[in-house]
Design an enzyme around this catalytic site. Structure first.
Site, PDB file in Angstrom:
ATOM      1  N   ASP A  60       9.462  -6.783   4.884  1.00  0.00           N
ATOM      2  CA  ASP A  60       8.115  -6.632   4.366  1.00  0.00           C
ATOM      3  C   ASP A  60       8.356  -5.457   3.429  1.00  0.00           C
ATOM      4  O   ASP A  60       8.933  -4.343   3.667  1.00  0.00           O
ATOM      5  CB  ASP A  60       7.242  -5.798   5.496  1.00  0.00           C
ATOM      6  CG  ASP A  60       5.956  -5.089   4.757  1.00  0.00           C
ATOM      7  OD1 ASP A  60       5.855  -5.477   3.475  1.00  0.00           O
ATOM      8  OD2 ASP A  60       4.937  -4.662   5.642  1.00  0.00           O
ATOM      9  N   VAL A  61       8.426  -5.919   2.103  1.00  0.00           N
ATOM     10  CA  VAL A  61       8.702  -5.092   0.842  1.00  0.00           C
ATOM     11  C   VAL A  61       7.993  -3.604   0.609  1.00  0.00           C
ATOM     12  O   VAL A  61       8.537  -2.666   0.143  1.00  0.00           O
ATOM     13  CB  VAL A  61       8.776  -5.658  -0.584  1.00  0.00           C
ATOM     14  CG1 VAL A  61       9.755  -7.045  -0.340  1.00  0.00           C
ATOM     15  CG2 VAL A  61       7.241  -6.189  -0.905  1.00  0.00           C
ATOM     16  N   SER A 139       2.714  -9.392 -15.290  1.00  0.00           N
ATOM     17  CA  SER A 139       1.545 -10.418 -15.516  1.00  0.00           C
ATOM     18  C   SER A 139       0.818  -9.984 -16.574  1.00  0.00           C
ATOM     19  O   SER A 139       0.945  -8.648 -17.016  1.00  0.00           O
ATOM     20  CB  SER A 139       0.716 -10.266 -14.285  1.00  0.00           C
ATOM     21  OG  SER A 139      -0.494 -10.750 -14.403  1.00  0.00           O
ATOM     22  N   TYR A 152      -4.419  -5.771  -7.691  1.00  0.00           N
ATOM     23  CA  TYR A 152      -3.533  -6.344  -8.462  1.00  0.00           C
ATOM     24  C   TYR A 152      -3.304  -5.774  -9.635  1.00  0.00           C
ATOM     25  O   TYR A 152      -2.103  -5.594 -10.021  1.00  0.00           O
ATOM     26  CB  TYR A 152      -3.874  -7.819  -8.362  1.00  0.00           C
ATOM     27  CG  TYR A 152      -2.506  -8.677  -8.966  1.00  0.00           C
ATOM     28  CD1 TYR A 152      -1.448  -9.127  -8.057  1.00  0.00           C
ATOM     29  CD2 TYR A 152      -2.676  -9.249 -10.174  1.00  0.00           C
ATOM     30  CE1 TYR A 152      -0.612  -9.847  -8.812  1.00  0.00           C
ATOM     31  CE2 TYR A 152      -1.747  -9.944 -10.850  1.00  0.00           C
ATOM     32  CZ  TYR A 152      -0.492 -10.214  -9.971  1.00  0.00           C
ATOM     33  OH  TYR A 152       0.420 -11.041 -10.695  1.00  0.00           O
ATOM     34  N   LYS A 156       0.139  -4.025 -11.062  1.00  0.00           N
ATOM     35  CA  LYS A 156       0.943  -4.459 -12.058  1.00  0.00           C
ATOM     36  C   LYS A 156       0.937  -3.514 -13.557  1.00  0.00           C
ATOM     37  O   LYS A 156       2.139  -3.503 -13.978  1.00  0.00           O
ATOM     38  CB  LYS A 156       0.309  -5.892 -12.650  1.00  0.00           C
ATOM     39  CG  LYS A 156       0.666  -6.989 -11.629  1.00  0.00           C
ATOM     40  CD  LYS A 156       2.243  -7.224 -11.476  1.00  0.00           C
ATOM     41  CE  LYS A 156       2.240  -8.531 -10.698  1.00  0.00           C
ATOM     42  NZ  LYS A 156       3.877  -8.671 -10.238  1.00  0.00           N
TER      43      LYS A 156
END
Length: 331
Positions: A60-61, A139, A152, A156
């Protein structure tokens, strides 16, 4: 002993396509992902198909200690890490008003701190050897946010800020370590089937959609060439540049079109999976359900790979135009 690459989020999607690309070029592979069955199966496939060494480690990062332990095991079993690629991500499709603090924390830990943890583990080892490459995957949404993906997008943006700060530190310390960032467009991956979704309709990437192999080739290119940054797909370029020119206009456009563009007309099943807190079991690979709508190449990526030739041809073309203009003037 061959070169060693580590890829986080390697169980499916872009990460799964990336390990395939590196294995195709003879790299030994370390696959980090939470679902142990999926990465063990992927590792076995890589070994059988390409004859490389492949090591799957359930990681699990979001857990810095787990990432550090994985890095130590990789160097013991495969050898010194040459390339580290941070791909792992998590998102939720929902407006901010319907999100919880725990969801924000978890998504940020995976998508942002996961890249920080991977980078720190790689950098600590690469500094001692004064060599290596770290690829952070960004992204278009790290430059221009969209509704329904605040977790998200925020993560990013943070990845981009972290990467730029670290790059200056690497230059200051005169390290022979290459840090690069690959910014991706909409991709045909399983995330649209297993990301936590509170909208009642199935999620979809905003067209044009690219196959994950396009991203994988860009990641490999960035890892093996001295590029500061690689933008993949013209939509990425357009989103980044347009937001610099008219951000307010894009705010209003996305307020009108940003919801339906990310949702299909298909109702979401009541028991639809969500992988934010726990991995989703199943035979997922690199691709999602949008193969019939996805592009297999990127013109912008082609020009990036061949930029010297591209600019040479552009220069020749401009010189030819200038010559014709001068001839007309002299007539």
């Amino acid at each position: 002993m061959g070169k060693v690459v580590v890829v986080t989020g390697a169980g499916a999607g872009v990460g799964r396509a990336a390990v395939e690309e590196f294995a195709r070029h003879g790299y030994d592979i370390a696959l980090l992902s939470r679902d142990v069955a999926r990465i063990e199966r992927a590792a076995a496939d890589l070994q059988a198909s390409y004859g490389v060494h492949a090591l799957g480690i359930s990681t699990d990062v979001a857990d810095a200690d787990a990432v550090e332990a994985a890095a130590s095991r990789i160097e013991r079993e495969l050898g010194p890490i040459d390339v580290w690629v941070n791909v792992a991500m998590a998102t939720v499709f929902a407006p901010v008003s319907r999100l919880t603090a725990n969801e924000f924390e978890r998504g940020t830990k995976v998508t942002y701190l996961g890249q920080v943890h991977g980078t720190m583990a790689a950098l600590a080892r690469m500094r001692t050897r004064d060599r290596g490459t770290i690829v952070n995957v960004g992204s278009a949404l790290g430059y221009r946010s969209v509704p329904l993906q605040s977790i998200y997008c925020g993560a990013k943006f943070a990845v981009r800020g972290f990467t730029d700060a670290l790059r200056s530190e690497i230059i200051h310390d005169r390290l022979n370590i290459h840090l690069t960032m690959v910014d991706l467009p909409a991709l045909n991956t399983p995330q649209f089937d297993w990301a936590l979704n509170k909208m009642g309709k199935k999620a979809q990437p905003v067209a044009p959609i690219y196959e994950p192999e396009v991203a994988a080739r860009a990641i490999f290119f960035a890892a093996t060439h001295r590029r500061r940054q690689v933008w993949v797909g013209f939509p990425t370029v357009k989103a980044i540049l347009a937001n610099r020119i008219a951000p307010g206009l894009i705010d209003r456009y996305l307020a009108r079109a940003g919801y339906e563009g990310q949702l299909t007309d298909e109702p979401l099943e009541p028991d639809a999976p969500g992988n934010l807190f726990e991995p989703v079991a199943g035979d997922y690979g690199a691709h999602g359900r949008f193969d019939s709508r996805s592009r297999k190449g990127s013109w912008e990526m082609f020009t990036n790979r061949h930029r010297n030739a591209f600019w040479a041809l552009a220069g020749i073309g401009l010189a030819g135009v200038a010559l014709l203009v001068n001839k007309k003037k002299s007539v």
